[in-house]
Design a protein around this motif. Sequence first.
Motif, short mmCIF file in Angstrom:
data_model
loop_
_atom_site.label_atom_id
_atom_site.label_comp_id
_atom_site.label_asym_id
_atom_site.label_seq_id
_atom_site.Cartn_x
_atom_site.Cartn_y
_atom_site.Cartn_z
N ARG A 51 0.82 -1.21 0.00
CA ARG A 51 0.00 0.00 0.00
C ARG A 51 0.85 1.26 0.00
O ARG A 51 0.48 2.29 -0.59
CB ARG A 51 -0.94 0.01 1.22
N SER A 70 -4.17 4.04 -12.83
CA SER A 70 -3.20 2.96 -13.04
C SER A 70 -1.93 3.56 -13.62
O SER A 70 -1.98 4.51 -14.40
CB SER A 70 -3.77 1.91 -14.00
N HIS A 118 3.42 0.29 -11.05
CA HIS A 118 3.35 1.08 -9.82
C HIS A 118 1.97 0.97 -9.17
O HIS A 118 1.77 1.49 -8.07
CB HIS A 118 3.69 2.53 -10.13
N THR A 119 1.03 0.34 -9.86
CA THR A 119 -0.26 -0.04 -9.29
C THR A 119 -0.49 -1.49 -9.65
O THR A 119 0.23 -2.05 -10.49
CB THR A 119 -1.40 0.84 -9.86
N ARG A 146 -3.41 -3.30 -10.96
CA ARG A 146 -4.73 -3.54 -11.55
C ARG A 146 -4.74 -4.86 -12.33
O ARG A 146 -3.70 -5.32 -12.82
CB ARG A 146 -5.12 -2.39 -12.48
N GLN A 198 -2.85 -5.49 -15.93
CA GLN A 198 -2.34 -4.12 -16.16
C GLN A 198 -1.34 -4.03 -17.30
O GLN A 198 -1.45 -3.13 -18.15
CB GLN A 198 -1.72 -3.58 -14.86
#
Length: 296
Positions: free
Chosen positions: A154, A202, A223-224, A226, A229
Amino acid sequence: MLLNDGYVYREQLGHRRGLNALAHLADRYRHSSESEWRARFERGEVQLDGVIVGGLEPLRAGQWLCWHRPPWEEPDTPRTFELVHEDAELLAVVKPPGLPTLPAGGYLQNTLLSLVQARWPEAVPMHRLGRATSGLVLFTRTPAAASHVASSWREGLVHKRYRALSLGLAAHGDYDIRAPIGLVPHPRLGEVHGASERGRASHSTARVLERRAEHTLFEVDIHTGRPEQIRIHLAFIGHPLVGDPLFAAGGLPRADNPGLPGDGGYLLHAESLALPHPRSGVRLRLHAPPPVALRC
């Protein structure tokens, strides 16, 4: 083929105005037709609040709807993985392509999770890779380690890097990709994840490692986290993965008979993973050498 032990799919109902049990299942789970769902009711496989039902019962919010799926034969998958790190808190393994990480899409026991937990029953996966994707998967072995790793994720302290082979020759050396990812229409499933202005923020960065005759080898940092992605983001910039049956340029499902999210045929590899160790705090760096086709 592996005959598994069957599975119970449980769902606590929200508000479903005017729908009965059959209509709800046929509408929400479109992988099966209404006649297939009706046959499951007739075989006594569906229960509402623990009672076998025929399908015409009206639904109320808060009820539990369960489908007791009988044992089925799962498609063959690789049954091996490589261990790259083991300590009291963490495990890191290399998943081969073709092996699902978690149960889904007709796979229950032919999964990486099942293989790892056969040796380390306490292991909990902290992320997943698509079935066709190879590379590093991280597991934790204690609740405290899981909490620490989740917090690190997170806070952006976990770094993941992939290699991917894409169609076309990239015009630039580096790409900063921020296309939002959300649900978009799909003719067979109703909806899948894709590039969508209404989706969630995203972020990926892609760097060209090598240009080949008609393809580009990318190194991609995400870096996210999803769904799909990298496949979506590289397709969004005009370079869908070679052999991807689902996503076309633009990051949306192909117009010509799009495949399913779990379909393979593309080359994508989770090459490196770095994070603070949950006990010592020292940065742990893990590496899985890419397959030959993804090497420079």
